[in-house]
Scaffold this active site. Structure first.
Site, PDB file in Angstrom:
ATOM      1  N   THR A  19       7.995  -1.877  11.177  1.00 45.78           N
ATOM      2  CA  THR A  19       7.913  -1.899   9.721  1.00 45.78           C
ATOM      3  C   THR A  19       6.643  -1.263   9.172  1.00 45.78           C
ATOM      4  OG1 THR A  19       6.848  -4.084   9.663  1.00 45.78           O
ATOM      5  CG2 THR A  19       9.253  -4.040   9.668  1.00 45.78           C
ATOM      6  N   ASP A  20       6.688  -0.982   7.874  1.00 47.72           N
ATOM      7  CA  ASP A  20       5.503  -0.501   7.160  1.00 47.72           C
ATOM      8  C   ASP A  20       4.737  -1.710   6.626  1.00 47.72           C
ATOM      9  OD1 ASP A  20       6.889  -1.396   4.904  1.00 47.72           O
ATOM     10  OD2 ASP A  20       7.427   0.618   4.243  1.00 47.72           O
ATOM     11  N   ALA A  21       3.722  -1.470   5.837  1.00 50.12           N
ATOM     12  CA  ALA A  21       2.879  -2.555   5.313  1.00 50.12           C
ATOM     13  C   ALA A  21       3.661  -3.544   4.451  1.00 50.12           C
ATOM     14  CB  ALA A  21       1.723  -1.968   4.506  1.00 50.12           C
ATOM     15  N   GLY A  22       4.792  -3.131   3.913  1.00 49.00           N
ATOM     16  CA  GLY A  22       5.604  -4.005   3.079  1.00 49.00           C
ATOM     17  C   GLY A  22       6.657  -4.790   3.838  1.00 49.00           C
ATOM     18  N   VAL A  24       9.145  -3.458   5.497  1.00 48.68           N
ATOM     19  CA  VAL A  24      10.405  -2.702   5.470  1.00 48.68           C
ATOM     20  C   VAL A  24      10.410  -1.739   6.662  1.00 48.68           C
ATOM     21  CG1 VAL A  24      11.743  -1.017   4.133  1.00 48.68           C
ATOM     22  CG2 VAL A  24      10.568  -2.884   2.961  1.00 48.68           C
TER      23      VAL A  24
END
Length: 155
Positions: A19-22, A24
């Protein structure tokens, strides 16, 4: 493979590293999910890629792909990656693939992937061995793990 043949499905859980920082799923990770499912589909037919290279002198390489991101997948989500052969030909395979939420079946990502058969020594396109073509046109399965509700790879 006939259009009525059931698709092969492979389970994947989304980990933090996907995932990314969010939280997602990072777009490039979908490529890994799709690749893993195609590899496991091939293995389910009795063909491991290391043996194909050693015994048949062939490799499979992605030639072209198109992705459509429909709905984001998130951290800890369980997904099903579906593999369907759209068009087996002499030297390449066209796949239709989908990444689905394992719980509600919602589509997260869809892909069209063209994979070429390559001569491992010359790195040039070559014919898919007849035994593989026969397997591609007559067999399509779902993993026992998914069918039994078990999840592979720690999912």
């Amino acid at each position: 493979m006939s259009p009525q043949a059931p698709a092969f499905e492979w389970p994947v859980r989304v980990y933090y590293e996907d995932t990314d920082a969010g939280g997602v799923v990072y777009h490039a990770r979908y490529l890994q999910f799709l690749e893993r499912a195609r590899t496991e589909w091939l293995r389910s037919l009795g063909f491991e890629q290391t043996r194909l290279r050693r015994e048949q002198g062939i490799l499979f390489a992605v030639r072209k792909l198109s992705l459509d991101f429909v709905r984001p997948a998130c951290l800890d989500q369980v997904l099903r990656v579906r593999v369907t052969v759209a068009e087996p030909r002499r030297a390449c395979l066209d796949f239709e693939q989908q990444v689905l939420d394992a719980t509600d079946g919602h589509l997260c990502c869809r892909a069209q992937v063209n994979v070429a058969c390559i001569d491992a020594e010359r790195m040039r396109p070559t014919r898919i061995p007849e035994a593989l073509l026969n397997a591609f046109s007559t067999v399509s399965t779902t993993t026992d793990a998914l069918a039994n509700g078990d999840i592979a790879h720690g999912v």
